[in-house]
Design a protein around this motif. Structure first.
Motif, PDB file in Angstrom:
ATOM      1  N   VAL A   1       0.836  -1.205   0.000  1.00 27.80           N
ATOM      2  CA  VAL A   1       0.000   0.000   0.000  1.00 27.80           C
ATOM      3  C   VAL A   1       0.870   1.254   0.000  1.00 27.80           C
ATOM      4  O   VAL A   1       0.615   2.217  -0.732  1.00 27.80           O
ATOM      5  CB  VAL A   1      -0.944   0.015   1.222  1.00 27.80           C
ATOM      6  CG1 VAL A   1      -1.699   1.338   1.305  1.00 27.80           C
ATOM      7  CG2 VAL A   1      -1.924  -1.151   1.144  1.00 27.80           C
TER       8      VAL A   1
ATOM      9  N   LYS B   1      -8.009  12.704  -0.907  1.00 25.15           N
ATOM     10  CA  LYS B   1      -7.242  11.515  -1.257  1.00 25.15           C
ATOM     11  C   LYS B   1      -5.969  11.917  -1.992  1.00 25.15           C
ATOM     12  O   LYS B   1      -6.016  12.734  -2.938  1.00 25.15           O
ATOM     13  CB  LYS B   1      -8.083  10.596  -2.147  1.00 25.15           C
ATOM     14  CG  LYS B   1      -7.497   9.201  -2.266  1.00 25.15           C
ATOM     15  CD  LYS B   1      -7.547   8.485  -0.924  1.00 25.15           C
ATOM     16  CE  LYS B   1      -6.696   7.246  -0.865  1.00 25.15           C
ATOM     17  NZ  LYS B   1      -6.648   6.690   0.512  1.00 25.15           N
TER      18      LYS B   1
ATOM     19  N   ARG C   1       2.439   1.727  -3.409  1.00 26.70           N
ATOM     20  CA  ARG C   1       1.429   2.163  -4.376  1.00 26.70           C
ATOM     21  C   ARG C   1       1.052   3.632  -4.146  1.00 26.70           C
ATOM     22  O   ARG C   1       0.863   4.396  -5.096  1.00 26.70           O
ATOM     23  CB  ARG C   1       0.183   1.281  -4.265  1.00 26.70           C
ATOM     24  CG  ARG C   1      -0.926   1.664  -5.253  1.00 26.70           C
ATOM     25  CD  ARG C   1      -0.491   1.406  -6.685  1.00 26.70           C
ATOM     26  NE  ARG C   1      -1.384   2.037  -7.637  1.00 26.70           N
ATOM     27  CZ  ARG C   1      -1.239   1.984  -8.963  1.00 26.70           C
ATOM     28  NH1 ARG C   1      -0.221   1.317  -9.495  1.00 26.70           N
ATOM     29  NH2 ARG C   1      -2.074   2.596  -9.757  1.00 26.70           N
ATOM     30  N   HIS C   2       0.932   4.023  -2.867  1.00 32.21           N
ATOM     31  CA  HIS C   2       0.595   5.416  -2.541  1.00 32.21           C
ATOM     32  C   HIS C   2       1.694   6.354  -3.037  1.00 32.21           C
ATOM     33  O   HIS C   2       1.425   7.438  -3.570  1.00 32.21           O
ATOM     34  CB  HIS C   2       0.398   5.567  -1.029  1.00 32.21           C
ATOM     35  CG  HIS C   2      -0.512   6.693  -0.642  1.00 32.21           C
ATOM     36  ND1 HIS C   2      -0.086   8.002  -0.627  1.00 32.21           N
ATOM     37  CD2 HIS C   2      -1.817   6.726  -0.270  1.00 32.21           C
ATOM     38  CE1 HIS C   2      -1.088   8.787  -0.242  1.00 32.21           C
ATOM     39  NE2 HIS C   2      -2.158   8.032  -0.030  1.00 32.21           N
TER      40      HIS C   2
ATOM     41  N   GLN D   1       1.385   6.527  -6.839  1.00 32.12           N
ATOM     42  CA  GLN D   1       0.154   7.173  -7.315  1.00 32.12           C
ATOM     43  C   GLN D   1       0.105   8.656  -6.983  1.00 32.12           C
ATOM     44  O   GLN D   1      -0.413   9.456  -7.763  1.00 32.12           O
ATOM     45  CB  GLN D   1      -1.044   6.448  -6.675  1.00 32.12           C
ATOM     46  CG  GLN D   1      -2.338   6.529  -7.440  1.00 32.12           C
ATOM     47  CD  GLN D   1      -3.245   5.366  -7.043  1.00 32.12           C
ATOM     48  OE1 GLN D   1      -2.843   4.201  -7.054  1.00 32.12           O
ATOM     49  NE2 GLN D   1      -4.475   5.667  -6.678  1.00 32.12           N
TER      50      GLN D   1
ATOM     51  N   THR E   1      -5.094   1.683  -2.147  1.00 32.53           N
ATOM     52  CA  THR E   1      -4.804   2.808  -1.245  1.00 32.53           C
ATOM     53  C   THR E   1      -6.073   3.328  -0.568  1.00 32.53           C
ATOM     54  O   THR E   1      -6.009   4.264   0.221  1.00 32.53           O
ATOM     55  CB  THR E   1      -4.126   3.973  -1.991  1.00 32.53           C
ATOM     56  OG1 THR E   1      -5.073   4.598  -2.866  1.00 32.53           O
ATOM     57  CG2 THR E   1      -2.918   3.515  -2.776  1.00 32.53           C
TER      58      THR E   1
ATOM     59  N   SER F   1      -9.117   2.518   1.981  1.00 34.98           N
ATOM     60  CA  SER F   1      -9.441   1.592   3.063  1.00 34.98           C
ATOM     61  C   SER F   1     -10.930   1.615   3.384  1.00 34.98           C
ATOM     62  O   SER F   1     -11.691   2.444   2.876  1.00 34.98           O
ATOM     63  CB  SER F   1      -8.644   1.973   4.318  1.00 34.98           C
ATOM     64  OG  SER F   1      -9.196   3.154   4.892  1.00 34.98           O
TER      65      SER F   1
ATOM     66  N   THR G   1       3.846  10.441  -2.625  1.00 35.21           N
ATOM     67  CA  THR G   1       4.127  10.437  -1.175  1.00 35.21           C
ATOM     68  C   THR G   1       5.566   9.960  -0.937  1.00 35.21           C
ATOM     69  O   THR G   1       6.068   9.103  -1.658  1.00 35.21           O
ATOM     70  CB  THR G   1       3.138   9.497  -0.461  1.00 35.21           C
ATOM     71  OG1 THR G   1       1.813   9.873  -0.844  1.00 35.21           O
ATOM     72  CG2 THR G   1       3.271   9.578   1.042  1.00 35.21           C
TER      73      THR G   1
ATOM     74  N   ASP H   1      -8.669  -0.120  -5.847  1.00 29.41           N
ATOM     75  CA  ASP H   1      -7.532   0.729  -5.475  1.00 29.41           C
ATOM     76  C   ASP H   1      -7.104   0.355  -4.060  1.00 29.41           C
ATOM     77  O   ASP H   1      -7.845   0.599  -3.100  1.00 29.41           O
ATOM     78  CB  ASP H   1      -7.960   2.203  -5.545  1.00 29.41           C
ATOM     79  CG  ASP H   1      -6.809   3.164  -5.271  1.00 29.41           C
ATOM     80  OD1 ASP H   1      -5.766   2.719  -4.754  1.00 29.41           O
ATOM     81  OD2 ASP H   1      -6.974   4.361  -5.582  1.00 29.41           O
TER      82      ASP H   1
ATOM     83  N   ALA I   1      -4.979  -3.469   2.108  1.00 27.10           N
ATOM     84  CA  ALA I   1      -4.698  -3.986   0.751  1.00 27.10           C
ATOM     85  C   ALA I   1      -5.502  -5.236   0.449  1.00 27.10           C
ATOM     86  O   ALA I   1      -5.805  -5.505  -0.705  1.00 27.10           O
ATOM     87  CB  ALA I   1      -3.220  -4.251   0.507  1.00 27.10           C
TER      88      ALA I   1
ATOM     89  N   VAL J   1      -3.193   6.753   5.200  1.00 23.85           N
ATOM     90  CA  VAL J   1      -4.340   6.370   4.369  1.00 23.85           C
ATOM     91  C   VAL J   1      -5.657   6.686   5.069  1.00 23.85           C
ATOM     92  O   VAL J   1      -6.609   7.187   4.455  1.00 23.85           O
ATOM     93  CB  VAL J   1      -4.251   4.858   4.027  1.00 23.85           C
ATOM     94  CG1 VAL J   1      -5.578   4.338   3.517  1.00 23.85           C
ATOM     95  CG2 VAL J   1      -3.159   4.622   2.997  1.00 23.85           C
TER      96      VAL J   1
ATOM     97  N   ILE K   1       1.930   4.039   7.307  1.00 25.08           N
ATOM     98  CA  ILE K   1       1.070   4.147   6.130  1.00 25.08           C
ATOM     99  C   ILE K   1      -0.396   3.935   6.509  1.00 25.08           C
ATOM    100  O   ILE K   1      -1.291   4.513   5.886  1.00 25.08           O
ATOM    101  CB  ILE K   1       1.503   3.151   5.019  1.00 25.08           C
ATOM    102  CG1 ILE K   1       0.676   3.363   3.749  1.00 25.08           C
ATOM    103  CG2 ILE K   1       1.394   1.711   5.490  1.00 25.08           C
ATOM    104  CD1 ILE K   1       0.829   4.710   3.104  1.00 25.08           C
TER     105      ILE K   1
END
Length: 397
Positions: free
Chosen positions: A152, A311, A155-156, A159, A264, A266, A162, A262, A384, A301, A297
């Motif tokens: 996660v 987001k 990926r964050h 995307q 990221t 939750s 971060t 996605d 995830a 999130v 993380i």
């Protein structure tokens, strides 16, 4: 002025002080915490008629725990959804009290994860190795719990841009709060942390890599511990020893892997709006956010999914120094030291309720001046993949 319903309130809390308790059983921890929480409320065992348990510490939880405690509840709820179980229990207790099914609800937790040398971050899948439809796509590849969170985080970063430095700021703020909490300092001492002090972003980045991109100081500790929370109907709460802390909003949600989803996002994206709507408050009104911090993380999130920022903007949000208890910017984060630096015995949700209550009573070691509203958000399962979100909004009396 908010117009919340006030159907139930937290009236008693207790946190087990030790994070290393060899020779003590989870049931003994639960019983001691329950007795002390009732004492905190000015109530006794005979007042309790609702029992809420996440099936920790004993088999056949509702049956064996009631017998162990020595009372016969009108309501038994054994919802077990991992670390968010206690937020679910608080929501269910509020609902049961409002419906007249019980008047005093007892939530307890006890764990000896550290003394048992229990694997948590490195255990595989949801079922710990046994064949399970929840993990049949990941177990064959050796997917561990921490690998899910690392995935996660990566990926964050991909995307939204971060950075590891931004994630580290969460650990820095949490450690600063822990250093003000004598129980957290003792915990780090007992668990043999090295160089116990406030930490910097560089300290986090220079700690050893555990699961890329998560460093050691991005990860929670593994401790023993436990706690208890007593929730009561308004007519009981008004006569308790301390001021009630009202449960004014609740949301529950489940999320799991789907094609095209996605990772990221939750379950907090579902549970949060429900809780805010019921409470009739906005995230920017919240003074204290107690958010499940299994890893940095996780917090980032959930700050986004709960609506504290848009987001993808979590990295910038936590870079504004707003997480400390003494910052003029809201909200203060995990003011007890969190799972990163105070305790994490496997399921941390009950401690979120306990510290949020302390804040709204004015009893925290990192007290936010004039704290009026708090949120406790628990995460159960694994980000995830299959996980739950439980959001509880609390208001001072």
């Amino acid at each position: 002025m908010v117009t919340q319903r006030r159907d139930a309130a937290i009236v008693g809390i207790y946190e087990y002080p030790k994070r290393k308790a060899p020779g003590v059983t989870p049931l003994q921890i639960k019983a001691e915490c329950a007795a002390r929480a009732l004492e905190d409320a000015g109530l006794s065992w005979k007042d309790v008629d609702g029992l809420y348990d996440a099936q920790d510490g004993a088999g056949m939880a509702g049956l064996s725990l009631a017998e162990y405690f020595g009372f016969k509840p009108n309501v038994i709820d054994t919802t077990a959804v991992g670390g968010s179980s206690y937020e679910f229990h608080a929501a269910h207790a509020k609902r049961d009290i409002a419906a007249g099914r019980c008047r005093v609800a007892l939530l307890t937790y006890g764990s000896t994860a550290h003394s048992d040398a229990r694997r948590i971050g490195t255990m595989p899948g949801m079922g710990g190795g046994a064949p399970s439809p929840l993990a049949n796509m990941t177990d064959p590849y050796g997917m561990t719990l921490i690998a899910n969170y690392a995935m996660v985080a990566r990926r964050h970063m991909h995307q939204y841009g971060t950075t590891s430095e931004q994630l580290a700021r969460i650990a820095v703020a949490t450690r600063a709060h822990a250093m003000r909490n004598p129980q957290a300092v003792q915990a780090m001492t007992d668990l043999e942390f090295q160089d116990i002090r406030e930490i910097t972003v560089d300290d986090v980045l220079n700690s050893r890599m555990i699961a890329d991109p998560l460093h050691l100081l991005d990860c929670c500790m593994v401790s023993d511990g436990g706690g208890a929370v007593v929730i009561a109907a308004p007519e009981v709460a008004r006569d308790c020893r301390k001021k009630p802390v009202w449960i004014i909003g609740a949301g529950e949600a489940t999320s799991y892997s789907e094609n095209g989803s996605d990772i990221t996002i939750s379950a907090a994206a579902q549970s949060g709006p429900r809780a805010w709507a019921e409470a009739d408050v906005r995230p920017d009104e919240i003074d204290v956010a107690m958010i499940y911090d299994s890893f940095t993380i996780t917090v980032l999130v959930m700050l986004e999914d709960l609506g504290f920022c848009k987001k993808g903007e979590g990295g910038a949000f936590v870079s504004e120094q707003r997480l400390r208890f003494d910052s003029p910017l809201k909200p203060a984060l995990n003011t007890d030291g969190g799972g990163l630096s105070s305790n994490h015995p496997g399921m941390r949700g009950i401690f979120l309720l306990i510290e949020a209550t302390r804040q709204l009573r004015g009893e925290s070691t990192s007290q936010v001046p004039g704290a009026r509203l708090a949120v406790a958000h628990g995460n159960g399962g694994m980000l995830a993949t299959s996980h739950t979100g439980g959001t509880i909004v609390l208001a001072g009396d």
